[in-house]
Structures are given as structure tokens and as C-alpha cells.
Motif scaffolding. Structure first.
Motif, PDB file in Angstrom:
ATOM      1  N   LEU A 240       0.346  -1.172  -0.484  1.00 17.68           N
ATOM      2  CA  LEU A 240      -0.363   0.094   0.077  1.00 17.68           C
ATOM      3  C   LEU A 240       1.163   0.923  -0.153  1.00 17.68           C
ATOM      4  O   LEU A 240       0.054   1.971  -0.712  1.00 17.68           O
ATOM      5  N   THR A 241       1.581   1.068   0.783  1.00 19.95           N
ATOM      6  CA  THR A 241       2.798   2.422   0.601  1.00 19.95           C
ATOM      7  C   THR A 241       3.672   2.633  -0.847  1.00 19.95           C
ATOM      8  O   THR A 241       3.729   3.966  -0.929  1.00 19.95           O
TER       9      THR A 241
ATOM     10  N   GLY B  34       2.042   6.330  -7.187  1.00 20.20           N
ATOM     11  CA  GLY B  34       0.453   7.111  -7.578  1.00 20.20           C
ATOM     12  C   GLY B  34       0.867   8.591  -7.203  1.00 20.20           C
ATOM     13  O   GLY B  34       0.544   9.252  -8.791  1.00 20.20           O
ATOM     14  N   VAL B  35       0.508   9.229  -6.292  1.00 18.57           N
ATOM     15  CA  VAL B  35       1.133  10.842  -6.191  1.00 18.57           C
ATOM     16  C   VAL B  35       2.278  11.301  -7.125  1.00 18.57           C
ATOM     17  O   VAL B  35       2.468  12.075  -7.505  1.00 18.57           O
TER      18      VAL B  35
ATOM     19  N   LEU C  83      -1.200   8.484   5.315  1.00 12.98           N
ATOM     20  CA  LEU C  83      -2.607   6.896   5.282  1.00 12.98           C
ATOM     21  C   LEU C  83      -2.617   6.283   5.685  1.00 12.98           C
ATOM     22  O   LEU C  83      -3.122   5.063   6.185  1.00 12.98           O
ATOM     23  N   THR C  84      -1.062   5.529   5.223  1.00 12.82           N
ATOM     24  CA  THR C  84      -0.776   4.395   5.982  1.00 12.82           C
ATOM     25  C   THR C  84      -1.343   4.631   7.904  1.00 12.82           C
ATOM     26  O   THR C  84      -1.606   2.972   8.636  1.00 12.82           O
TER      27      THR C  84
ATOM     28  N   LEU D 147       8.058   2.833   7.037  1.00 10.95           N
ATOM     29  CA  LEU D 147       9.319   3.644   6.935  1.00 10.95           C
ATOM     30  C   LEU D 147      10.868   2.566   6.344  1.00 10.95           C
ATOM     31  O   LEU D 147      11.557   3.262   5.632  1.00 10.95           O
ATOM     32  N   GLY D 148      10.348   1.578   6.098  1.00 10.37           N
ATOM     33  CA  GLY D 148      11.260   0.181   5.163  1.00 10.37           C
ATOM     34  C   GLY D 148      11.162   0.747   3.327  1.00 10.37           C
ATOM     35  O   GLY D 148      12.223   0.729   3.507  1.00 10.37           O
ATOM     36  N   VAL D 149      10.194   1.295   3.322  1.00 13.09           N
ATOM     37  CA  VAL D 149       9.647   1.068   1.997  1.00 13.09           C
ATOM     38  C   VAL D 149      10.107   2.360   1.553  1.00 13.09           C
ATOM     39  O   VAL D 149      10.722   3.205   0.876  1.00 13.09           O
ATOM     40  N   ILE D 150       9.862   3.769   2.940  1.00 10.51           N
ATOM     41  CA  ILE D 150      11.109   5.038   2.424  1.00 10.51           C
ATOM     42  C   ILE D 150      11.720   5.011   1.961  1.00 10.51           C
ATOM     43  O   ILE D 150      11.927   5.637   1.442  1.00 10.51           O
TER      44      ILE D 150
END
Length: 573
Positions: free
Chosen positions: A188-189, A195-196, A212-213, A355-358
Motif C-alpha cells: 500500500l505504501t 501513485g502520488v 495514509l498508513t 519507513l522501510g519502504v520510504i
């Protein structure tokens, strides 16, 4: 006048133009929107609680607005800086979260102190110590290390090892044990980020993903399903570090790593500051920036934050939104401070997987392996240096990798000085002197009876023997039996080295035995003084020193004509 040189940012603010305000407000809010999620993610990377990342984005940014000379640079947490901190502090803390935070603060203060010392002695040139190839390999190595280290958080499995090779080796078996609700949050992240970015490229995608998350985690009580959230939040007030149990003996373990961190942070910061300063038509002072980096890190440490540097992504956001002055930093810091004061409680619902995905998202932007491969065609030594740095960071760690890369860079430099390039010189049809062997041999011809030689390195005690050997080898290999050897002194005689001056005397005697005259062309005044001071007999008549190569050729032609006339006068009637 003194305070103006110490506070260039404040001086710029006093000269503020009213027309800049609209641009600076928009840029400041945009920077804050990007800095918030990144600071939280980098706090996780550094191994400290979420709130510490935000501490590092308030007072230090204010400090840079006062002491920094760049109008666009935004300081803050940096991937390489946080990775270095984690690599040094994690083994020393041995799982003790409070000690980990203490060590991070102490290392930050030490780093700031090293920067202040360097600025006091005007060592801003240290920005060139990490060459572009080293920094290229370092950033790619750090980015790949961060990406691999975050995979366990993104997929929700635990990994007993923190070493890169072991992590990659165990990855297939660990993926089987993935925690699927965590994987769902990660997906989702990722969808939110892309998407943004696709719909509104200028919007802060990481901020939208975090909001969002975090809202979803709170509403659905996802921790009940095993989704881990950030640690370190304590209700009823902001987190504060305590010091009674700190062991001063640990300080010695941080001195050299803090020095390495100062160098890496300063080089990274200067690359960003210089590039944006050049784009906007002004210059930054390297020693002032060194002092500013030291002060902002001391401020960060005193406010319980961690080490920071120039933030390339946030600086780019500032510039893209038309930021004109350091007021952008002030506005961004105020916005972040308001979030800390009013909205700190929701931070406990931020999933670690997000945070890992970011971090992977941010590190992927830093990863550019093609830049290393491109060096292979353009510059082989630079390619090997970048590749060596990249592999060293991956295999032996960040701090040792940096040390090995700098050592290899210095060895490459010494090799260049030990065995530099060289040129034989000739003249064209118009009498102009040029290098032979550059594809223009049809136009440039050697002078009969003369070897003109250029040694492309300063002469010193460790390369003068090679210099002498190259001269004698060229003389012995020349079948035309030269009568003159002319050396371009401008390129190689840069300082008075006693070993070099003695070697020149030896070379002159060896050439004299071959009935060859030695001429030094260029730096005549300096060479005259150096030889007079370092010769015991103080006799200068046996040295031929001329101001430049053209006068050397005129002198030779004059002496050759005189010798021919003397031969004719002494010949048979």
C-alpha cells in the motif's frame, strides 16, 4: 564586521527582499512536508526513536539559517550519515536503546567539534579529499546496503545477522517466513508513493504515504495482527535522554569514526551546496560551510538529535519551489516544530514497514550503478577507484570501506607523482613549441641536436631518480647524438628540494661526460636563488638557466652558430 563573517546567513536575511516572501513560504512548507517522513525514516535507520529524527530537523535548521552561506541548502538527516552512525554505534550499544541514543548524541557532538577545528585551521580543501569516484562508489554502496537492510522490515521477518553478505545469502529462506499483513502495508505504501508521484510529481509522496498508513494502522488496530510500529514514543511529554549510566571510556571508540563522519558529511554537503550555488549564480565559502556544519551538529547534539549534513533531495525541493533565502529553513523548522508540539502522539502508529519502504524508495534514487560503469570507458583509474569503494563498503562496512577507498585514492595519486606522464617537445613551421606524439607529428618536428623534455609532476626526493633515469635513457636511445638537453622547469621545479638540486648537479655531470649541455628553461629567478643557497661552492657559471623554452632555443642557436664560426676560423685556409 567580524559578526558578519561568522553569520553569513543572518547577513543575507538582513538584506531580505519583500518579493521573495511568497516563494520562500511555499518552498518552506514544501521542504517541511518532505523532511518530516524522511526524518522519521532516517531515525529508524540510525537506530533511535522517531522523535529524535524530528529533533534533528528543528534547531539545527535554524542554526544553518544563521551560520550557513548557501541560500538554497537545506540541512537534515542524510542516508550516508545515518548509515555511518548505525554502523559505528550499534555494536557498541549492544542492544541497549538508551546507550545507543547517548552514543549517537556524543558522536554528533564530536563530529561538530572536528568540523569546527577544521574550519579554524582553514581545511576547507578537505572537501576534495573524497574524489568524485570515491563518493560515487560510497553513495552506491551505502544505498545498496540500506536497501538490503530494509527488506526484513518491509516483509516482516526477523534477521539475526546485520552483515550484508549474510543477509543476501539468507534472503530466499527468510522471504518464505514473510508476515503478510506487513507485506500488505508495504505494498500500500509503495502504491501511494508511485501513485502520488505519477499524478502530482511535485507533491510530497512520502508524507501522503505516512499519513495514509498511520491512519489505517490506528483505525484498524493493525498492531493486533502483528504489524510493528515505531518505538520510542512516550505519552505525556517529549522523550529525553538520561546520562547517569554513561561510561566515558566509550568516548575513545568514537573519535576516529566521528572524524570520518565529518569528512563524509562535509564532502556530501559541499557537492550539494556548490551545485545549487552555481545554478543560482553565487559562491559558497568552504571554510564558512565547515564552521556552519560544525555548529549545526553541535546544536543537533545538544537538542538530542543525531548527525546531519546537506540534504540533496530537500535542497532540490527548495530550489524547485523558488526558494530565495535562508528564510525557507526557518519556515520549515517552525512547521516541523509545530508537528512535534501538537501531533507527536500519532507517531506511535507509524508502521516500521512504511519507513522501510520510504528508505528503499529514497535509496533507490541514490543508486546509480551505471555511473560507475560509465567511468570504465572514460577513465580507467577512476573506474577502479569507484568500483573498489563500492565493493569495500558492501563487503567490509562503511567506515572501513571509506578508509580503504581514501587510501587507494592516495596511492593512485602517489603513483601519478612517482611515475607521471612525460612529453618530448618540438617546433612547428612557425617556430611554436608543441608536444610530440599527440597525433600531430606531421606538423611538429624535433629540433636537430636538441632533446626538449617536460616531466608532468613536481620533482621531489621520491621521483627525482626516475626523472634522471628517463633523461639518460632518452639520450642513450637517440641515434642523432644530441648536444643539448632542455628541461621545461615550469612544470617540475615547484619547490626547493635539496635532493632534487643535488640530482640536477649529478645529471649535469653525467651529460657533460657525454658532451651534452643541460639547460633549465623557466623559473630562472627561483632556480638561481635555490641553487645559490644550496650549493657549497656558490658557483653558478656551470648552470645554464634561461627564462623560457623559446629563449633556450635562441641561446642554443646562437651558441651553435658561434661554434660553427669558430670551426671555420680555425680550419685550413
Amino acid at each position: 564586521m567580524q559578526w558578519k563573517s561568522l553569520t553569513p546567513g543572518l547577513t543575507n536575511l538582513f538584506a531580505y527582499e519583500r518579493s521573495w516572501l511568497k516563494h520562500d513560504i511555499r518552498a518552506g512548507l514544501s521542504v517541511a512536508a518532505v523532511a518530516l517522513p524522511v526524518a522519521i525514516a532516517y531515525a529508524e535507520l540510525a537506530g533511535v526513536s522517531t522523535i529524535v529524527g524530528l529533533y534533528s530537523c528543528i534547531l539545527p535548521i535554524f542554526a544553518y539559517a544563521i551560520f550557513g552561506s548557501s541560500r538554497q541548502l537545506i540541512v537534515g538527516p542524510d542516508a550516508a550519515t545515518c548509515a555511518v552512525i548505525a554502523a559505528v554505534v550499534t555494536p557498541l550499544a549492544a542492544g541497549n536503546a538508551e546507550l545507543h541514543w547517548q552514543l549517537v548524541i556524543v558522536m554528533t557532538l564530536m563530529m561538530g567539534t572536528w568540523c569546527l577545528i577544521a574550519s579554524r585551521f582553514k581545511l576547507g580543501a578537505i572537501a576534495d579529499l573524497l574524489s568524485r569516484p570515491i563518493l560515487n562508489g560510497l553513495i552506491n554502496g551505502v544505498a545498496l546496503t540500506i536497501i538490503v537492510n530494509q527488506i526484513s522490515k518491509v516483509f516482516g521477518f526477523s534477521s539475526p545477522s546485520s552483515e550484508l553478505v549474510e543477509l543476501i545469502y539468507a534472503l530466499p529462506s527468510n522471504l518464505v517466513n514473510s508476515h503478510w499483513p506487513t507485506v500488505g502495508i508495504s505494498l500500500l505504501t509503495l502504491l501511494c508513493l508511485f501513485g502520488v508521484r505519477y499524478v502530482r510529481p511535485n507533491w510530497p509522496a512520502p508524507l501522503f504515504a505516512v499519513v495514509l498508513t498511520t491512519g489505517l494502522t490506528w483505525a484498524a488496530s493493525l498492531p493486533r495482527f502483528g504489524v510493528e510500529t515505531v518505538s520510542g514514543y512516550t505519552g505525556g511529554g517529549l522523550s529525553m535522554v538520561t546520562w547517569p549510566d554513561f561510561k566515558p571510556g566509550l568516548l575513545r571508540e568514537l573519535v576516529i569514526p566521528a572524524l570520518n563522519l565529518a569528512v563524509v558529511s562535509f564532502v556530501s554537503m559541499m557537492l550539494t551546496a556548490r551545485s545549487f550555488a552555481a545554478k543560482n549564480g553565487y559562491e559558497v565559502d568552504v571554510n564558512s560551510e565547515f564552521r556552519a556544519l560544525g555548529l549545526v551538529n553541535i546544536v543537533s547534539g545538544l537538542s538530542q538529535g543525531f548527525a546531519i549534513s546537506g540534504a540533496n533531495s530537500r535542497t532540490a525541493v527548495n530550489d524547485a519551489n523558488g526558494g530565495k533565502s535562508q528564510l525557507v529553513s526557518v519556515i520549515a523548522a517552525v512547521a516541523i516544530a509545530l508537528v512535534v508540539a501538537l501531533f507527536s502522539e500519532p507517531l506511535q502508529y507509524i508502521p516500521i514497514a512504511v519507513l522501510g519502504v520510504i528508505l528503499i524508495y529514497a535509496s533507490w534514487g541514490l543508486l546509480n550503478l551505471s555511473s560507475i560503469l560509465q567511468l570504465r570507458k572514460r577513465n580507467r583509474p577512476a573506474f577502479y577507484l569507484a568500483l573498489f569503494t563500492f565493493l569495500s563498503v558492501l563487503l567490509v562496512g562503511i567506515i572501513p570501506g571509506i578508509g580503504l577507498a581514501v587510501l587507494l585514492g592516495l596511492l593512485q595519486f602517489l603513483q601519478t607523482v612517482f611515475r607521471p606522464t612525460e612529453h618530448l617537445l618540438g617546433v612547428n613551421s612557425e617556430g611554436m613549441i608543441h608536444s610530440l606524439g599527440n597525433g600531430n607529428d606531421n606538423e611538429i618536428n624535433p629540433v636537430d641536436g636538441v632533446i626538449m623534455y617536460r616531466f608532468n609532476s613536481p620533482l621531489t626526493y621520491f621521483n627525482v631518480a626516475y626523472f634522471k633515469r628517463r633523461i639518460t635513457d632518452l639520450v642513450d636511445a637517440d641515434s642523432s647524438q644530441p648536444r643539448w638537453v632542455v628541461i621545461d622547469a615550469v612544470a617540475s621545479f615547484t619547490h626547493a628540494d635539496i635532493s632534487v638540486l643535488a640530482a640536477i648537479d649529478e645529471l649535469k655531470r653525467e651529460l657533460k661526460q657525454r658532451e651534452i649541455n643541460l639547460v633549465l628553461a623557466g623559473r630562472r629567478t627561483e632556480l638561481t636563488r635555490w641553487f645559490r643557497l644550496n650549493r657549497s661552492d656558490s658557483k653558478m657559471h656551470d648552470l645554464i638557466l634561461v627564462p623560457d623554452l623559446y629563449l633556450a632555443l635562441r641561446l642554443i642557436q646562437s651558441k651553435e652558430r658561434k661554434d660553427i664560426n669558430n670551426l671555420r676560423a680555425d680550419g685550413p685556409p
